[in-house]
Scaffold this motif. Structure first.
Motif, PDB file in Angstrom:
ATOM      1  N   ALA B 224      10.815   0.568   3.169  1.00 50.54           N
ATOM      2  CA  ALA B 224      11.786  -0.396   3.561  1.00 50.54           C
ATOM      3  C   ALA B 224      12.567  -0.681   2.274  1.00 50.54           C
ATOM      4  O   ALA B 224      11.919  -1.231   1.457  1.00 50.54           O
ATOM      5  CB  ALA B 224      11.421  -1.524   4.400  1.00 50.54           C
ATOM      6  N   SER B 225      13.772  -0.443   2.179  1.00 49.30           N
ATOM      7  CA  SER B 225      14.513  -0.853   0.763  1.00 49.30           C
ATOM      8  C   SER B 225      15.826  -1.061   0.939  1.00 49.30           C
ATOM      9  O   SER B 225      16.361  -0.570   2.091  1.00 49.30           O
ATOM     10  CB  SER B 225      14.208   0.335  -0.205  1.00 49.30           C
ATOM     11  N   ASN B 226      16.348  -1.788   0.009  1.00 47.40           N
ATOM     12  CA  ASN B 226      17.978  -1.845  -0.043  1.00 47.40           C
ATOM     13  C   ASN B 226      18.178  -2.296  -1.704  1.00 47.40           C
ATOM     14  O   ASN B 226      17.258  -2.542  -2.428  1.00 47.40           O
ATOM     15  CB  ASN B 226      18.503  -2.935   1.067  1.00 47.40           C
ATOM     16  N   ILE B 227      19.534  -2.511  -1.923  1.00 49.47           N
ATOM     17  CA  ILE B 227      19.514  -2.769  -3.425  1.00 49.47           C
ATOM     18  C   ILE B 227      18.980  -4.063  -3.904  1.00 49.47           C
ATOM     19  O   ILE B 227      18.153  -4.037  -4.889  1.00 49.47           O
ATOM     20  CB  ILE B 227      21.369  -3.038  -3.677  1.00 49.47           C
ATOM     21  N   SER B 228      18.995  -5.308  -2.960  1.00 48.93           N
ATOM     22  CA  SER B 228      18.419  -6.501  -3.457  1.00 48.93           C
ATOM     23  C   SER B 228      16.841  -6.230  -3.652  1.00 48.93           C
ATOM     24  O   SER B 228      16.078  -6.777  -4.465  1.00 48.93           O
ATOM     25  CB  SER B 228      18.719  -7.458  -2.344  1.00 48.93           C
ATOM     26  N   ILE B 229      16.176  -5.454  -2.533  1.00 51.06           N
ATOM     27  CA  ILE B 229      14.681  -5.390  -2.662  1.00 51.06           C
ATOM     28  C   ILE B 229      14.256  -4.459  -3.752  1.00 51.06           C
ATOM     29  O   ILE B 229      13.392  -4.863  -4.377  1.00 51.06           O
ATOM     30  CB  ILE B 229      14.203  -4.741  -1.315  1.00 51.06           C
ATOM     31  N   ASN B 246       3.065  -4.488  -6.640  1.00 55.34           N
ATOM     32  CA  ASN B 246       2.254  -3.509  -5.957  1.00 55.34           C
ATOM     33  C   ASN B 246       1.916  -3.911  -4.462  1.00 55.34           C
ATOM     34  O   ASN B 246       1.551  -3.032  -3.513  1.00 55.34           O
ATOM     35  CB  ASN B 246       1.004  -2.949  -6.732  1.00 55.34           C
ATOM     36  N   ARG B 247       1.467  -5.189  -4.589  1.00 59.96           N
ATOM     37  CA  ARG B 247       1.056  -5.914  -3.432  1.00 59.96           C
ATOM     38  C   ARG B 247       2.255  -5.899  -2.197  1.00 59.96           C
ATOM     39  O   ARG B 247       1.976  -5.727  -1.085  1.00 59.96           O
ATOM     40  CB  ARG B 247       0.541  -7.138  -3.632  1.00 59.96           C
ATOM     41  N   TYR B 248       3.237  -6.249  -2.585  1.00 59.31           N
ATOM     42  CA  TYR B 248       4.307  -6.366  -1.584  1.00 59.31           C
ATOM     43  C   TYR B 248       5.569  -5.421  -1.391  1.00 59.31           C
ATOM     44  O   TYR B 248       6.333  -5.589  -0.404  1.00 59.31           O
ATOM     45  CB  TYR B 248       5.087  -7.887  -1.961  1.00 59.31           C
ATOM     46  N   GLU B 249       5.578  -4.503  -2.404  1.00 53.69           N
ATOM     47  CA  GLU B 249       6.627  -3.459  -2.039  1.00 53.69           C
ATOM     48  C   GLU B 249       6.267  -2.632  -1.081  1.00 53.69           C
ATOM     49  O   GLU B 249       5.173  -2.176  -0.591  1.00 53.69           O
ATOM     50  CB  GLU B 249       6.708  -2.683  -3.558  1.00 53.69           C
ATOM     51  N   PHE B 250       7.112  -2.342  -0.245  1.00 52.56           N
ATOM     52  CA  PHE B 250       7.180  -1.618   1.057  1.00 52.56           C
ATOM     53  C   PHE B 250       7.752  -0.106   0.627  1.00 52.56           C
ATOM     54  O   PHE B 250       8.678  -0.145   1.076  1.00 52.56           O
ATOM     55  CB  PHE B 250       8.152  -2.104   2.014  1.00 52.56           C
ATOM     56  N   LYS B 251       6.919   0.599   0.001  1.00 56.46           N
ATOM     57  CA  LYS B 251       7.460   1.760  -0.378  1.00 56.46           C
ATOM     58  C   LYS B 251       6.266   2.721   0.079  1.00 56.46           C
ATOM     59  O   LYS B 251       5.242   2.989  -0.605  1.00 56.46           O
ATOM     60  CB  LYS B 251       7.593   1.802  -1.953  1.00 56.46           C
ATOM     61  N   ASN B 252       6.620   3.882   0.783  1.00 58.64           N
ATOM     62  CA  ASN B 252       5.702   4.720   1.184  1.00 58.64           C
ATOM     63  C   ASN B 252       4.294   4.106   1.722  1.00 58.64           C
ATOM     64  O   ASN B 252       3.474   4.898   1.318  1.00 58.64           O
ATOM     65  CB  ASN B 252       5.521   5.732   0.170  1.00 58.64           C
ATOM     66  N   THR B 253       4.383   3.314   2.116  1.00 64.27           N
ATOM     67  CA  THR B 253       3.231   2.181   2.727  1.00 64.27           C
ATOM     68  C   THR B 253       2.565   3.010   4.154  1.00 64.27           C
ATOM     69  O   THR B 253       3.205   3.023   4.919  1.00 64.27           O
ATOM     70  CB  THR B 253       3.500   0.856   2.880  1.00 64.27           C
ATOM     71  N   ASN B 254       1.474   3.411   3.677  1.00 69.17           N
ATOM     72  CA  ASN B 254       0.573   3.862   4.981  1.00 69.17           C
ATOM     73  C   ASN B 254       0.469   2.540   5.943  1.00 69.17           C
ATOM     74  O   ASN B 254      -0.004   1.744   5.643  1.00 69.17           O
ATOM     75  CB  ASN B 254      -0.634   4.329   4.613  1.00 69.17           C
ATOM     76  N   SER B 255       1.060   2.748   7.051  1.00 72.19           N
ATOM     77  CA  SER B 255       1.146   1.637   8.112  1.00 72.19           C
ATOM     78  C   SER B 255       0.424   1.968   9.374  1.00 72.19           C
ATOM     79  O   SER B 255       0.370   3.097   9.898  1.00 72.19           O
ATOM     80  CB  SER B 255       2.657   1.364   8.317  1.00 72.19           C
ATOM     81  N   GLU B 256      -0.142   1.013  10.075  1.00 74.80           N
ATOM     82  CA  GLU B 256      -1.018   1.377  11.159  1.00 74.80           C
ATOM     83  C   GLU B 256      -0.637   0.372  12.322  1.00 74.80           C
ATOM     84  O   GLU B 256      -0.447  -0.840  11.731  1.00 74.80           O
ATOM     85  CB  GLU B 256      -2.432   1.109  10.836  1.00 74.80           C
ATOM     86  N   VAL B 322       5.532 -16.109  -8.400  1.00 81.52           N
ATOM     87  CA  VAL B 322       6.705 -16.514  -9.621  1.00 81.52           C
ATOM     88  C   VAL B 322       8.076 -16.304  -9.094  1.00 81.52           C
ATOM     89  O   VAL B 322       8.964 -16.790 -10.034  1.00 81.52           O
ATOM     90  CB  VAL B 322       6.228 -15.746 -10.908  1.00 81.52           C
ATOM     91  N   SER B 323       8.207 -15.649  -7.990  1.00 79.78           N
ATOM     92  CA  SER B 323       9.688 -15.110  -7.935  1.00 79.78           C
ATOM     93  C   SER B 323      10.224 -15.814  -6.689  1.00 79.78           C
ATOM     94  O   SER B 323       9.576 -15.535  -5.776  1.00 79.78           O
ATOM     95  CB  SER B 323       9.829 -13.726  -7.725  1.00 79.78           C
ATOM     96  N   ASN B 324      11.212 -16.644  -6.920  1.00 85.50           N
ATOM     97  CA  ASN B 324      11.949 -17.339  -5.676  1.00 85.50           C
ATOM     98  C   ASN B 324      12.634 -16.269  -4.751  1.00 85.50           C
ATOM     99  O   ASN B 324      12.462 -16.578  -3.468  1.00 85.50           O
ATOM    100  CB  ASN B 324      13.011 -18.232  -6.144  1.00 85.50           C
ATOM    101  N   GLU B 325      12.950 -15.287  -5.058  1.00 84.43           N
ATOM    102  CA  GLU B 325      13.599 -14.267  -4.284  1.00 84.43           C
ATOM    103  C   GLU B 325      12.442 -13.460  -3.437  1.00 84.43           C
ATOM    104  O   GLU B 325      12.686 -13.517  -2.232  1.00 84.43           O
ATOM    105  CB  GLU B 325      14.198 -12.981  -5.156  1.00 84.43           C
ATOM    106  N   LEU B 326      11.339 -13.302  -4.140  1.00 88.68           N
ATOM    107  CA  LEU B 326      10.192 -12.754  -3.224  1.00 88.68           C
ATOM    108  C   LEU B 326       9.651 -13.817  -2.288  1.00 88.68           C
ATOM    109  O   LEU B 326       9.416 -13.548  -1.219  1.00 88.68           O
ATOM    110  CB  LEU B 326       9.015 -12.339  -4.101  1.00 88.68           C
ATOM    111  N   ASN B 327       9.732 -14.918  -2.624  1.00 85.99           N
ATOM    112  CA  ASN B 327       9.159 -16.051  -1.890  1.00 85.99           C
ATOM    113  C   ASN B 327      10.086 -16.267  -0.678  1.00 85.99           C
ATOM    114  O   ASN B 327       9.638 -16.277   0.447  1.00 85.99           O
ATOM    115  CB  ASN B 327       9.370 -17.524  -2.379  1.00 85.99           C
ATOM    116  N   ALA B 328      11.493 -16.049  -0.783  1.00 84.63           N
ATOM    117  CA  ALA B 328      12.335 -16.080   0.239  1.00 84.63           C
ATOM    118  C   ALA B 328      12.103 -15.014   1.306  1.00 84.63           C
ATOM    119  O   ALA B 328      12.454 -15.035   2.427  1.00 84.63           O
ATOM    120  CB  ALA B 328      13.637 -16.185  -0.127  1.00 84.63           C
TER     121      ALA B 328
END
Lengths: 131, 392
Positions: B224-229, B246-256, B322-328
């Motif tokens: 799941a991505s877009n320019i902001s992410i 690494n913990r929060y990026e949604f990139k080729n994430t194996n999902s169940e 540490v990132s307000n954008e990530l918190n939001a």
């Protein structure tokens, strides 16, 4: 007391007994109630590797009684169930036949239909009887 | 041309060309006309995370109202084309016509069905007939369960095998495919481009007419991505916060996804319950949810009650990175809530039903619930809905 007995007889007469029949030359003998349910709910269409074709009656009263007594569902529940099959692309709308067409359909082997027991014909056999 | 359009276009064109000379064409219509009133003006009540508008202290007709058309072309006894399209309010709050599913089907007329095309994902009991209000008890399924997975169909192949053992029936559904879609994050005014790859789903249904058990497992690699992410995670890595990225990026994430269901339809008593959990190690956090429904069938009238709950397995709303954008982004993922619902369905005839229901919804945790709000601290919603479903 006599009046009550008479009323019970009349009620019994009004609620004619439902049987499921097939052509005498069909391969089935008896089919248990839950398998009849599976066939009319389209969960299976074969018994012992023989394809079964179930027929629905256009007689509203008979159909409602069949739903209630044999399928253990209200007619609206059965309709809703079938609509789910239709609109998920699994089955077409089930056709309903009047008695004359049921008679014609039952000329085909391994076709089954529910009828009032009093309407049974010589060339048919009962494969399920609701007690 | 995008991959997801190729199979669908093939089916649409084939269906249209065949329907030109085939006599065995079956066209059906369905729909729902519905109104919703939510008494809390601080929330926009909506059907799922895709909807932008809904009821916010006003009467909304956008939440559940839709019309649809289904076409089936029977080529012969074994092969058919099926296509279903709907018109409803889309995620940009505009009326949109779209193809919901469409496939080429092989039916052995005994035990085996194979579908090729755009196929509904069989997560839940009513996943395949979600838009057919007439076939469902409630006006809308519990969002606490049905809202956990943000895509409802995939492009691929499905194999279905059904049979009876003794007095029990079973159905095995197995599917493989991929999907591309756009998922809105309305609270951040963003959309995420979602790629679902290597998706495989297995579903087993087992039981009798009166009692059924169901279990579903789904696995996919999702991005799941877009320019902001993308900028957010690139920035985190540039500043050395690789672990956080690494913990929060949604990139080729194996999902169940795992789901269970129990359904009882005995005499006039109706019971249904489904439990679902998703495991997506990313900002799109892990959740689980369930619902329990009781109903009683008075022939044409069915009153029912439902209790539902969804919970975040990771309390992302408490995130303080540490990132307000990530918190939001993490705050926007809190879907936790409970719902108590009472309703009634009335079958008018074989084509029309009427429904009414009342829900009391309590969001859990900061920024909680499926409904749109800028509130940090949750408030209760009271929601009244009515609907008329039809099929022709």
């Amino acid at each position: 007391m006599k009046i009550i007995v008479l009323l019970l007889i009349i009620i019994n007469f009004l609620n004619a007994q439902i049987v499921v029949v097939t052509n005498k030359n069909s391969h089935f003998k008896e089919i248990p109630k839950d398998i009849i349910q599976y066939i009319y709910l389209a969960k299976t269409n074969n018994i012992d590797d023989i394809k079964v074709v179930p027929i629905l009656s256009s007689d509203e009263k008979l159909h409602n009684e069949f739903c209630d007594k044999v399928l253990c569902k209200s007619p609206s529940q059965y309709n809703s169930y079938w609509i789910r099959l239709v609109f998920t692309g699994r089955k077409p709308i089930a056709k309903r036949y009047d008695f004359n067409d049921v008679v014609k359909k039952l000329n085909e082997l391994n076709t089954i239909a529910y009828i009032n027991k009093e309407d049974i014909k010589e060339e048919w056999k009962i494969i399920y009887e609701d007690n | 041309m995008k991959r997801k359009h190729i199979i669908l276009n093939f089916i649409t064109i084939s269906l249209l060309s065949i329907s030109g000379y085939s006599a065995d064409l079956d066209i059906k219509a369905f729909g729902t006309i519905s109104g919703v009133y939510n008494n809390n003006g601080n929330y926009i009540y909506r059907k799922d995370i895709f909807q932008k508008d809904g009821s916010s202290n006003d009467l909304s007709f956008e939440t559940d109202t839709l019309i649809g058309l289904q076409t089936i072309v029977n080529i012969n006894e074994n092969y058919s084309f099926a296509l279903q399209g709907i018109v409803n309010n889309n995620c940009d709050d505009k009326i949109e016509a779209k193809i919901d599913w469409g496939y080429l089907k092989y039916d052995s007329n005994e035990n085996i069905i194979i579908k090729l095309g755009k196929i509904r994902t069989p997560y839940y009991r009513n996943s395949e007939n979600l838009n057919i209000g007439y076939s469902n008890l409630m006006i809308r399924e519990s969002v606490e369960v049905y809202g956990q997975v943000p895509f409802s169909s995939y492009n691929g192949v499905e194999f279905i095998y059904s049979d009876i053992i003794s007095r029990y029936f079973y159905t095995i559904q197995a599917g493989y495919g991929a999907e591309e879609l756009s998922v809105p994050i309305h609270s951040l005014n963003q959309k995420a481009n979602v790629d679902v790859n290597n998706l495989y789903a297995v579903n087993l249904t087992f039981g009798t007419d009166a009692l059924q058990l169901r279990t579903t497992y789904l696995n996919a690699d999702i991005t799941a991505s877009n320019i902001s992410i993308d900028q957010l995670f690139t920035g985190l890595r540039a500043f050395g916060f690789n672990d956080l990225a690494n913990r929060y990026e949604f990139k080729n994430t194996n999902s169940e996804y795992l789901g269970f269901g129990l359904f009882i339809d005995y005499k006039n008593f109706i019971f249904s319950s489904e439990y679902a959990q998703r495991r997506i190690p990313s900002f799109f956090a892990d959740t689980h949810g369930y619902y329990i429904t009781f109903g009683y069938n008075f022939n044409r009238i069915i009153p029912f009650i439902t209790y539902s709950k969804s919970k975040m397995d990771t309390a992302t709303y408490e995130a303080n990175t540490v990132s307000n954008e990530l918190n939001a982004l993490l705050h926007a993922q809190n879907l936790a809530q409970t719902s108590k619902l009472i309703g009634i369905k009335y079958y008018v005839n074989e084509n029309v039903d009427l429904k009414f229901q009342y829900e009391n919804i309590k969001p859990i945790g900061e920024f909680g619930s499926y409904y749109l709000s800028s509130l940090q601290y949750p408030q209760t919603l009271n929601v009244f809905s009515f609907a008329m479903d039809f099929i022709f």
